[in-house]
Design a protein around this motif. Structure first.
Motif, PDB file in Angstrom:
ATOM      1  N   GLU A 161      -8.716   0.296  16.854  1.00  0.00           N
ATOM      2  CA  GLU A 161      -8.042   1.519  16.415  1.00  0.00           C
ATOM      3  C   GLU A 161      -6.812   1.214  15.319  1.00  0.00           C
ATOM      4  O   GLU A 161      -6.087   0.521  16.035  1.00  0.00           O
ATOM      5  CB  GLU A 161      -7.843   2.504  17.548  1.00  0.00           C
ATOM      6  CG  GLU A 161      -7.398   3.994  16.778  1.00  0.00           C
ATOM      7  CD  GLU A 161      -7.183   5.164  17.950  1.00  0.00           C
ATOM      8  OE1 GLU A 161      -7.223   4.740  18.968  1.00  0.00           O
ATOM      9  OE2 GLU A 161      -6.883   6.240  17.518  1.00  0.00           O
ATOM     10  N   SER A 162      -7.038   1.761  14.295  1.00  0.00           N
ATOM     11  CA  SER A 162      -5.711   1.647  13.238  1.00  0.00           C
ATOM     12  C   SER A 162      -5.538   2.783  12.716  1.00  0.00           C
ATOM     13  O   SER A 162      -6.407   3.667  12.219  1.00  0.00           O
ATOM     14  CB  SER A 162      -6.337   0.450  12.352  1.00  0.00           C
ATOM     15  OG  SER A 162      -5.121   0.607  11.349  1.00  0.00           O
ATOM     16  N   ASN A 164      -4.055   2.939   9.745  1.00  0.00           N
ATOM     17  CA  ASN A 164      -4.568   2.218   8.335  1.00  0.00           C
ATOM     18  C   ASN A 164      -5.935   2.510   8.063  1.00  0.00           C
ATOM     19  O   ASN A 164      -6.627   1.880   8.997  1.00  0.00           O
ATOM     20  CB  ASN A 164      -3.999   0.990   8.131  1.00  0.00           C
ATOM     21  CG  ASN A 164      -2.525   0.961   8.243  1.00  0.00           C
ATOM     22  OD1 ASN A 164      -1.818   1.757   7.712  1.00  0.00           O
ATOM     23  ND2 ASN A 164      -2.081  -0.280   8.666  1.00  0.00           N
ATOM     24  N   THR A 165      -6.392   3.182   6.899  1.00  0.00           N
ATOM     25  CA  THR A 165      -7.686   3.215   6.716  1.00  0.00           C
ATOM     26  C   THR A 165      -8.040   1.903   5.940  1.00  0.00           C
ATOM     27  O   THR A 165      -7.506   1.690   4.834  1.00  0.00           O
ATOM     28  CB  THR A 165      -8.105   4.165   5.805  1.00  0.00           C
ATOM     29  OG1 THR A 165      -7.862   5.509   6.367  1.00  0.00           O
ATOM     30  CG2 THR A 165      -9.645   4.112   5.317  1.00  0.00           C
ATOM     31  N   VAL A 166      -8.687   0.846   6.475  1.00  0.00           N
ATOM     32  CA  VAL A 166      -9.148  -0.683   6.087  1.00  0.00           C
ATOM     33  C   VAL A 166     -10.649  -0.550   5.803  1.00  0.00           C
ATOM     34  O   VAL A 166     -11.030  -0.952   4.664  1.00  0.00           O
ATOM     35  CB  VAL A 166      -8.827  -1.495   7.195  1.00  0.00           C
ATOM     36  CG1 VAL A 166      -9.406  -2.892   6.705  1.00  0.00           C
ATOM     37  CG2 VAL A 166      -7.460  -1.570   7.246  1.00  0.00           C
ATOM     38  N   LEU A 167     -11.489  -0.144   6.611  1.00  0.00           N
ATOM     39  CA  LEU A 167     -12.875  -0.093   6.467  1.00  0.00           C
ATOM     40  C   LEU A 167     -13.530   1.287   6.617  1.00  0.00           C
ATOM     41  O   LEU A 167     -13.265   1.911   7.738  1.00  0.00           O
ATOM     42  CB  LEU A 167     -13.456  -1.185   7.437  1.00  0.00           C
ATOM     43  CG  LEU A 167     -14.925  -1.698   7.308  1.00  0.00           C
ATOM     44  CD1 LEU A 167     -14.902  -2.485   5.849  1.00  0.00           C
ATOM     45  CD2 LEU A 167     -15.155  -2.627   8.330  1.00  0.00           C
ATOM     46  N   GLN A 168     -14.313   1.946   5.735  1.00  0.00           N
ATOM     47  CA  GLN A 168     -14.713   3.092   5.977  1.00  0.00           C
ATOM     48  C   GLN A 168     -16.515   3.016   6.308  1.00  0.00           C
ATOM     49  O   GLN A 168     -16.928   2.239   5.480  1.00  0.00           O
ATOM     50  CB  GLN A 168     -14.712   3.814   4.604  1.00  0.00           C
ATOM     51  CG  GLN A 168     -13.163   4.053   4.212  1.00  0.00           C
ATOM     52  CD  GLN A 168     -12.922   4.762   2.713  1.00  0.00           C
ATOM     53  OE1 GLN A 168     -13.728   4.199   2.111  1.00  0.00           O
ATOM     54  NE2 GLN A 168     -11.874   5.561   2.588  1.00  0.00           N
ATOM     55  N   VAL A 169     -16.912   3.888   6.838  1.00  0.00           N
ATOM     56  CA  VAL A 169     -18.287   4.262   6.895  1.00  0.00           C
ATOM     57  C   VAL A 169     -18.756   5.001   5.869  1.00  0.00           C
ATOM     58  O   VAL A 169     -18.253   5.697   5.112  1.00  0.00           O
ATOM     59  CB  VAL A 169     -18.652   5.114   8.232  1.00  0.00           C
ATOM     60  CG1 VAL A 169     -19.973   5.266   8.323  1.00  0.00           C
ATOM     61  CG2 VAL A 169     -18.283   4.741   9.617  1.00  0.00           C
ATOM     62  N   ALA A 170     -19.761   4.233   5.104  1.00  0.00           N
ATOM     63  CA  ALA A 170     -20.243   4.876   3.932  1.00  0.00           C
ATOM     64  C   ALA A 170     -21.723   5.220   4.087  1.00  0.00           C
ATOM     65  O   ALA A 170     -22.702   4.570   4.595  1.00  0.00           O
ATOM     66  CB  ALA A 170     -20.378   3.667   2.856  1.00  0.00           C
ATOM     67  N   TRP A 193     -12.095   2.460  11.622  1.00  0.00           N
ATOM     68  CA  TRP A 193     -11.206   2.141  12.211  1.00  0.00           C
ATOM     69  C   TRP A 193     -10.426   3.174  12.781  1.00  0.00           C
ATOM     70  O   TRP A 193      -9.290   3.154  13.524  1.00  0.00           O
ATOM     71  CB  TRP A 193     -10.262   1.166  11.825  1.00  0.00           C
ATOM     72  CG  TRP A 193     -10.850  -0.357  11.584  1.00  0.00           C
ATOM     73  CD1 TRP A 193     -12.003  -0.804  11.735  1.00  0.00           C
ATOM     74  CD2 TRP A 193      -9.989  -1.423  11.145  1.00  0.00           C
ATOM     75  NE1 TRP A 193     -12.419  -1.920  11.352  1.00  0.00           N
ATOM     76  CE2 TRP A 193     -11.104  -2.592  11.011  1.00  0.00           C
ATOM     77  CE3 TRP A 193      -8.847  -1.851  10.743  1.00  0.00           C
ATOM     78  CZ2 TRP A 193     -10.825  -3.866  10.662  1.00  0.00           C
ATOM     79  CZ3 TRP A 193      -8.460  -3.142  10.190  1.00  0.00           C
ATOM     80  CH2 TRP A 193      -9.485  -4.159  10.106  1.00  0.00           C
ATOM     81  N   ASP A 194     -11.045   4.486  12.854  1.00  0.00           N
ATOM     82  CA  ASP A 194     -10.492   5.498  13.565  1.00  0.00           C
ATOM     83  C   ASP A 194     -10.583   5.420  15.057  1.00  0.00           C
ATOM     84  O   ASP A 194     -10.185   6.600  15.625  1.00  0.00           O
ATOM     85  CB  ASP A 194     -11.002   6.782  12.865  1.00  0.00           C
ATOM     86  CG  ASP A 194     -12.650   6.920  13.186  1.00  0.00           C
ATOM     87  OD1 ASP A 194     -13.292   6.095  13.973  1.00  0.00           O
ATOM     88  OD2 ASP A 194     -13.126   7.872  12.982  1.00  0.00           O
ATOM     89  N   HIS A 195     -11.160   4.610  15.829  1.00  0.00           N
ATOM     90  CA  HIS A 195     -11.520   4.380  17.120  1.00  0.00           C
ATOM     91  C   HIS A 195     -11.706   3.122  17.597  1.00  0.00           C
ATOM     92  O   HIS A 195     -11.797   2.130  16.668  1.00  0.00           O
ATOM     93  CB  HIS A 195     -12.615   5.160  17.444  1.00  0.00           C
ATOM     94  CG  HIS A 195     -13.942   4.675  16.922  1.00  0.00           C
ATOM     95  ND1 HIS A 195     -14.168   4.559  15.637  1.00  0.00           N
ATOM     96  CD2 HIS A 195     -14.972   3.993  17.685  1.00  0.00           C
ATOM     97  CE1 HIS A 195     -15.405   3.903  15.610  1.00  0.00           C
ATOM     98  NE2 HIS A 195     -15.840   3.423  16.893  1.00  0.00           N
ATOM     99  N   THR A 223      -8.053  -7.171   2.575  1.00  0.00           N
ATOM    100  CA  THR A 223      -8.037  -8.220   3.650  1.00  0.00           C
ATOM    101  C   THR A 223      -9.635  -8.279   4.015  1.00  0.00           C
ATOM    102  O   THR A 223     -10.475  -7.446   3.138  1.00  0.00           O
ATOM    103  CB  THR A 223      -7.465  -7.474   5.130  1.00  0.00           C
ATOM    104  OG1 THR A 223      -7.620  -8.459   6.016  1.00  0.00           O
ATOM    105  CG2 THR A 223      -8.171  -6.128   5.377  1.00  0.00           C
ATOM    106  N   ASN A 224     -10.147  -9.062   4.841  1.00  0.00           N
ATOM    107  CA  ASN A 224     -11.445  -9.435   5.019  1.00  0.00           C
ATOM    108  C   ASN A 224     -11.577  -8.284   6.463  1.00  0.00           C
ATOM    109  O   ASN A 224     -11.001  -8.350   7.195  1.00  0.00           O
ATOM    110  CB  ASN A 224     -11.663 -10.695   5.398  1.00  0.00           C
ATOM    111  CG  ASN A 224     -11.568 -11.685   4.231  1.00  0.00           C
ATOM    112  OD1 ASN A 224     -11.800 -11.197   3.097  1.00  0.00           O
ATOM    113  ND2 ASN A 224     -11.520 -13.004   4.555  1.00  0.00           N
ATOM    114  N   ALA A 225     -12.820  -7.775   6.299  1.00  0.00           N
ATOM    115  CA  ALA A 225     -13.087  -7.036   7.511  1.00  0.00           C
ATOM    116  C   ALA A 225     -14.463  -6.737   7.735  1.00  0.00           C
ATOM    117  O   ALA A 225     -15.403  -7.045   6.830  1.00  0.00           O
ATOM    118  CB  ALA A 225     -12.617  -5.391   7.289  1.00  0.00           C
TER     119      ALA A 225
END
Ligand SMILES: [Ca+2]
Length: 235
Positions: A161-162, A164-170, A193-195, A223-225
């Motif tokens: 969980e973060s 920071n918003t790094v990777l979003q569900v699209a 990464w909200d959980h 970053t890579n994710a």
């Protein structure tokens, strides 16, 4: 001697005659009772003809079974929504920026099935994005009848969980774009990464009729994710 024999003979003959006469008188008395029965029978028979009319209704119950075949018509059935048959039914898509370190190429990305993680069954959809350009979207898509659909659901897995918003569900659920999907067509309101672990994301579907469904990942951090999605369903 001869006369006695004659008398004896006539006596026995008379006895025989008397016997015959007495036995012939009794039969006439048995005729009376039998004549009463025939007149009673006809009046008691009619009631027995009604029961047969109550049997036909027993043939109707079987007609109530067909309705059990209707539920499958609710909503649209996605092909291979759980990725258990590789990417059958799905088509890969991507909208990527140029790689800052190598302007002649797009940033690196990958989208494929994986057996490392799954929320349903044994296989999930793995996505990787090089975030060198703080941007990039990858997805899989398939057309579907959205007439009876009001919700798109997809499960997403996050290692951590973060804030920071790094990777979003699209995700996308709407009409089929003439020129194909691009990043701005997607709903990117949820951070993967909200959980930590698995979580189900839900999206309203307003489009009716033939449409397009897409699920994937969008990166917004340098970053890579990587992330895993699974169990895409329409309800
Ligand atoms: Ca699966």
């Amino acid at each position: 001697m001869n006369r006695r024999h004659f008398l004896a003979g006539t006596a026995s003959a008379a006895a025989l005659l008397a016997g015959c006469a007495s036995s012939g008188e009794s039969p006439p008395n048995t005729d009376d009772p039998t004549t009463d029965d025939p007149s009673r029978d006809p009046t008691t028979e009619p009631p027995t003809t009604e029961p047969p009319t109550t049997e036909p209704p027993t043939t109707e119950p079987p007609t109530t079974e067909p309705p059990t075949t209707e539920p499958p018509s609710d909503g649209a059935a996605l092909v291979n929504g759980s990725f258990e048959s590789n990417l059958e039914g799905w088509t890969k898509g991507k909208d990527l920026p140029a790689d800052p370190n190598n302007p002649d190429q797009k940033v690196d990305s990958e989208i494929k099935v994986t057996t490392d993680r799954a929320s349903e069954g044994d296989t999930g959809l793995f996505g990787f994005l090089d975030g060198s350009a703080d941007d990039g979207t990858i997805w899989v898509q398939q057309e579907a009848d959205l007439s009876e659909v009001s919700t798109l659901k997809v499960d997403g897995y996050s290692e951590q969980e973060s804030f920071n918003t790094v990777l979003q569900v699209a995700t996308y659920a709407g009409p089929v774009p003439e020129d194909g999907l691009v990043e701005r067509d997607f709903d990117r309101s949820n951070s993967l990464w909200d959980h930590e672990g698995w979580k189900t994301y839900e999206y309203d579907v307003d489009h009716d009729g033939e449409g397009l469904i897409a699920v994937g990942l969008n990166i917004v951090w340098e970053t890579n994710a990587a992330g895993v999605l699974d169990n895409v369903r329409l309800e």
